[in-house]
Scaffold this active site. Structure first.
Site, mmCIF file in Angstrom:
data_model
loop_
_atom_site.group_PDB
_atom_site.id
_atom_site.type_symbol
_atom_site.label_atom_id
_atom_site.label_comp_id
_atom_site.label_asym_id
_atom_site.label_seq_id
_atom_site.Cartn_x
_atom_site.Cartn_y
_atom_site.Cartn_z
ATOM 1 N N GLU B 29 -64.822 -32.301 -61.241
ATOM 2 C CA GLU B 29 -65.366 -32.516 -62.582
ATOM 3 C C GLU B 29 -66.829 -32.055 -62.615
ATOM 4 O O GLU B 29 -67.634 -32.497 -61.788
ATOM 5 C CB GLU B 29 -65.275 -34.008 -62.929
ATOM 6 C CG GLU B 29 -63.831 -34.490 -63.005
ATOM 7 C CD GLU B 29 -63.684 -35.995 -62.771
ATOM 8 O OE1 GLU B 29 -64.711 -36.703 -62.721
ATOM 9 O OE2 GLU B 29 -62.529 -36.449 -62.636
ATOM 10 N N GLU B 60 -58.793 -37.392 -61.590
ATOM 11 C CA GLU B 60 -59.061 -37.498 -60.149
ATOM 12 C C GLU B 60 -57.815 -37.417 -59.284
ATOM 13 O O GLU B 60 -57.826 -36.710 -58.260
ATOM 14 C CB GLU B 60 -59.853 -38.779 -59.841
ATOM 15 C CG GLU B 60 -61.306 -38.748 -60.308
ATOM 16 C CD GLU B 60 -61.494 -39.215 -61.740
ATOM 17 O OE1 GLU B 60 -60.474 -39.587 -62.371
ATOM 18 O OE2 GLU B 60 -62.633 -39.223 -62.237
ATOM 19 N N ASP B 85 -66.526 -44.466 -55.861
ATOM 20 C CA ASP B 85 -65.890 -45.584 -56.568
ATOM 21 C C ASP B 85 -64.569 -45.174 -57.227
ATOM 22 O O ASP B 85 -63.739 -46.018 -57.533
ATOM 23 C CB ASP B 85 -66.841 -46.113 -57.648
ATOM 24 C CG ASP B 85 -68.221 -46.394 -57.094
ATOM 25 O OD1 ASP B 85 -68.570 -47.568 -56.965
ATOM 26 O OD2 ASP B 85 -68.947 -45.427 -56.778
ATOM 27 N N PHE B 86 -64.379 -43.882 -57.451
ATOM 28 C CA PHE B 86 -63.140 -43.417 -58.092
ATOM 29 C C PHE B 86 -62.040 -43.166 -57.054
ATOM 30 O O PHE B 86 -60.954 -42.708 -57.389
ATOM 31 C CB PHE B 86 -63.365 -42.112 -58.875
ATOM 32 C CG PHE B 86 -64.558 -42.127 -59.810
ATOM 33 C CD1 PHE B 86 -65.100 -43.324 -60.259
ATOM 34 C CD2 PHE B 86 -65.123 -40.936 -60.250
ATOM 35 C CE1 PHE B 86 -66.209 -43.332 -61.106
ATOM 36 C CE2 PHE B 86 -66.221 -40.937 -61.097
ATOM 37 C CZ PHE B 86 -66.770 -42.138 -61.531
ATOM 38 N N ILE B 87 -62.337 -43.450 -55.801
ATOM 39 C CA ILE B 87 -61.375 -43.111 -54.747
ATOM 40 C C ILE B 87 -60.070 -43.887 -54.899
ATOM 41 O O ILE B 87 -58.999 -43.398 -54.511
ATOM 42 C CB ILE B 87 -62.000 -43.328 -53.343
ATOM 43 C CG1 ILE B 87 -61.273 -42.466 -52.309
ATOM 44 C CG2 ILE B 87 -62.001 -44.795 -52.942
ATOM 45 C CD1 ILE B 87 -61.986 -42.404 -50.962
ATOM 46 N N HIS B 129 -70.171 -47.774 -59.777
ATOM 47 C CA HIS B 129 -70.765 -46.486 -59.393
ATOM 48 C C HIS B 129 -71.752 -46.627 -58.230
ATOM 49 O O HIS B 129 -72.644 -45.806 -58.077
ATOM 50 C CB HIS B 129 -71.512 -45.848 -60.578
ATOM 51 C CG HIS B 129 -70.624 -45.213 -61.600
ATOM 52 N ND1 HIS B 129 -69.810 -45.934 -62.424
ATOM 53 C CD2 HIS B 129 -70.407 -43.914 -61.921
ATOM 54 C CE1 HIS B 129 -69.142 -45.112 -63.233
ATOM 55 N NE2 HIS B 129 -69.485 -43.878 -62.939
#
Lengths: 351, 329
Positions: B29, B60, B85-87, B129
């Site tokens: 992104e 993601e 944090d998006f893992i 985040h």
């Protein structure tokens, strides 16, 4: 065309309109017979576990699409993917050995039914996560587009995956980037025990793909010729960078996995569903087209014998050695993880 | 020698790697036209074009999943996850697919991809985040894990990650991007999988990684003024883990502090502590002490945020107390 299939077509049956159908009937028959032997392997206690998902009733989807794939094309499948892999040309002995968890299986007994793969045939892997194998075709499509070979990458999945977000992320990317990719939903009406109408209001599955800018079609899976015809058009488009979605309607003849006796559906539902039998339909069509019953019976018998032999092969095969357990976690030039047992011995060793 | 930021070292690593290896491309992104949320890829889009700096939709799971497929098809993708944090959103593709494909398929093929991401506190970015989620990765066999602390390592570890045959998760620290150091990128650095001993010291050893290396160094300098010499080990990669360097220093000092910004419970610090206790028990003068993040979400408040993770002051105080235990004994 599929590979590893060397049986000669009976001359009489191959006449006229049967020329196209006969090889597809043979491939579907092989899928059906193979799956029946998988069931038998389980009953005999020779399979590795009971997580075996039979594609009986879905043979037209496997053969109708896989028969159009060529060298260089790649694909991923869901957990019900034996038929697709076999139709693409897999060696049924090595498949059965893998399902039995044996060393001579495609993945040396580490993958099994739900993680079978073969890079030689472009099989990027079966998947035990619903929708898990779908985005890989986007990456394979990116690589193919860059190489400019026109190789298509196809994701096969069931109707259960239609409710997974990753499908829409993947279709969106494929459309956005004009990738040589195809999404094939084998709609057998059931996600485990949940019928599609119990999972979504939007049962016109191909409409979802169209909404994202892909070509989208639904085809009845009864007649493999219909499947192949629609798939041909979509794959040709896919190779040219117009990604497509195809839903193939069929019926899952048996339970979700081997332990499932389908308590969630009625006998009537099953009787009705099983009436849609693509193998039976193709056989009758061959007879109607002038094929000789005796010759078809001989072909069936030959396939039966071939598939019987897969059980013997798998049963006779040796399990992988315990030392292979730590192999292939990382590349072969990397150190293997230290076994817990070795580590404990080391820690408790008296100096 | 030239002064360079951690951010620019990462960019230089990508540039050099992409120039050398045509199969490398970046996808994620805002990595292209925008230049990356933290500016790491700024300018590369102009240099390499849209095909190699591939801007993706906000998807993601499919970013990581597509990278898996590309890596299996002869490419070497660098997928970017804007925040670690998006893992969680990508954990299927990362943990069930990328990590296991070589093993499940009996060694037929590997997944040579790099997942670049960043984590940690320091920007009042809030609970979603600012996390340090390296334990998720370290707990998954099949994934390599690099966490550079220095400018030179930002360059060299990323270059090395792009030569690995297996998937590498590469976690940068958001508070280090602007950090400048005098670096000579041609100077030798420890090889991939080896820790760097940033400071020698005979009184105790501080084992850490990522930004906490700098906090530990700061603490060690203050300790030195009081006559306490702390060794500081920068692990650089958590998988592979260089336990031999840790062992050597534990055997020498008998006192070990493990420092991690991540929440303490069941974290990387816990794993390191357990290993040290198991393997170096006879050498320990006192228990290994974990100085780690509190077991709480990260706050936006600057004060709450800064005090929910180890600080140089905390590291120094704990070290003094650990050494005092010995003196009293």
């Amino acid at each position: 065309m599929t590979q590893d299939v060397n049986m000669a077509a009976p001359a009489a049956a191959a006449s006229g309109s049967n020329t196209e159908l006969l090889p597809m009937y043979r491939d579907m028959r092989r899928v059906r017979s193979f799956e029946e032997r998988v069931g038998e392997l389980f009953v005999r206690g020779q399979s590795a576990g009971s997580m075996l998902h039979l594609s009986i009733g879905e043979e037209s989807a496997a053969v109708g699409v896989a028969s159009l794939m060529r060298k260089g094309d790649t694909f991923t499948t869901h957990h019900r993917g034996h038929g697709i892999f076999l139709a693409r040309g897999a060696d049924p002995n090595r498949m059965m050995a893998e399902i039995a968890g044996k060393e001579s299986g495609y993945c040396h007994g580490k993958g099994g039914s739900m993680h079978i793969a073969d890079m030689g045939l472009g099989h990027l892997g079966a998947n035990a996560i619903v929708g898990g194998g779908i985005p890989a075709v986007v990456g394979a499509g990116l690589a193919s587009k860059r190489a400019g070979r026109g190789d298509v990458s196809i994701a096969f999945f069931g109707d259960g995956a239609m409710q997974q977000g990753i499908l829409y992320e993947s279709m969106n990317m494929a459309a956005l980037w004009d990738l040589p990719v195809m999404f094939v939903c084998i709609n057998n009406q059931y996600g485990m025990g949940t019928r599609i109408e119990q999972a979504t209001r939007g049962v016109e599955l191909h409409q979802r793909a169209r909404a994202l800018g892909l070509r989208g079609e639904t085809v009845d899976g009864l007649d493999v010729r219909d499947v192949r015809e629609v798939a041909q058009d979509l794959i040709d488009g896919g190779r040219a960078g117009n990604p497509a979605f195809l839903a193939i309607d069929c019926y899952r003849f048996f339970g979700h996995a081997r332990m499932d006796k389908s308590p969630y559906r009625s006998e009537e539902d099953e009787t009705q569903g099983r009436a849609k039998d693509p193998v039976k339909f193709a056989r009758q069509a061959l007879l109607d087209g002038g094929a000789d019953e005796a010759e078809l019976a001989a072909l069936d018998g030959e396939i039966s014998a071939e598939m019987d032999a897969t059980i013997d092969f798998a049963v006779a095969a040796t399990p992988p050695p315990l030392t292979s357990m730590f192999r292939d976690v990382y590349a072969s030039d990397q150190p293997e993880p230290e076994p817990v047992r070795t580590r404990i011995d080391r820690i408790l060793a008296v100096e | 020698m030239a002064e360079m930021t951690y951010r620019d070292a990462l960019k230089q690593a990508l540039r050099d790697a992409m120039t050398e290896d045509d199969s490398i491309f970046v996808m994620g992104e805002e990595v292209g036209r925008y230049g990356g949320a933290y500016g790491v890829t700024k300018g590369l889009y102009e240099e390499f074009g849209a095909d190699r700096l591939l801007d993706t939709p906000i998807s993601e799971p499919a970013i990581v999943g597509a990278a898996v497929g590309a890596a299996m098809s002869g490419m070497r993708p660098v997928a970017e996850l804007m925040y670690v944090d998006f893992i969680g959103m990508t954990m299927d593709q990362l943990g069930n697919q990328a990590a296991k494909i070589r093993y499940m398929f009996g060694g037929q093929i590997g997944v040579p991809m790099v997942l670049r991401t960043q984590g940690g506190t320091g920007r009042s970015a809030g609970a979603q985040h600012s996390q340090s989620l390296e334990a998720y990765v370290m707990h998954t066999p099949g994934l390599r894990l690099a966490m550079p602390a220095t400018v030179a390592d930002a360059y060299h570890l990323l270059r090395a990650a792009l030569r690995q045959p297996d998937p590498v998760v590469f976690i940068e620290h958001k508070s280090l991007y602007a950090m400048k150091e005098e670096v000579n990128l041609s100077a030798p650095v420890p090889e991939w999988g080896k820790a760097a001993v940033r400071r020698e010291g005979g009184d105790l050893v501080i084992v850490t990684y990522s930004r906490q290396v700098h906090y530990a160094m700061q603490a060690a300098q203050e300790l030195s003024k009081k006559g306490v010499e702390a060794a500081v080990i920068d692990l650089r990669t958590l998988n592979p883990l260089d336990f031999e360097t840790i062992r050597r220093h534990v055997e020498k000092t008998g006192r070990v502090m493990v420092v991690s910004e991540a929440a303490m419970t069941a974290g990387v610090a816990a794993e390191l502590s357990a290993r040290i206790h198991e393997e170096c028990f006879d050498y320990l003068a006192e228990p290994v002490v974990r100085v780690a993040g509190e077991d709480i979400p990260i706050s936006v408040s600057v004060d709450l945020e800064a005090n929910s993770v180890p600080t140089p002051g905390l590291i120094r105080d704990v070290a003094e107390r650990m050494v005092a235990v010995r003196s009293a004994a």
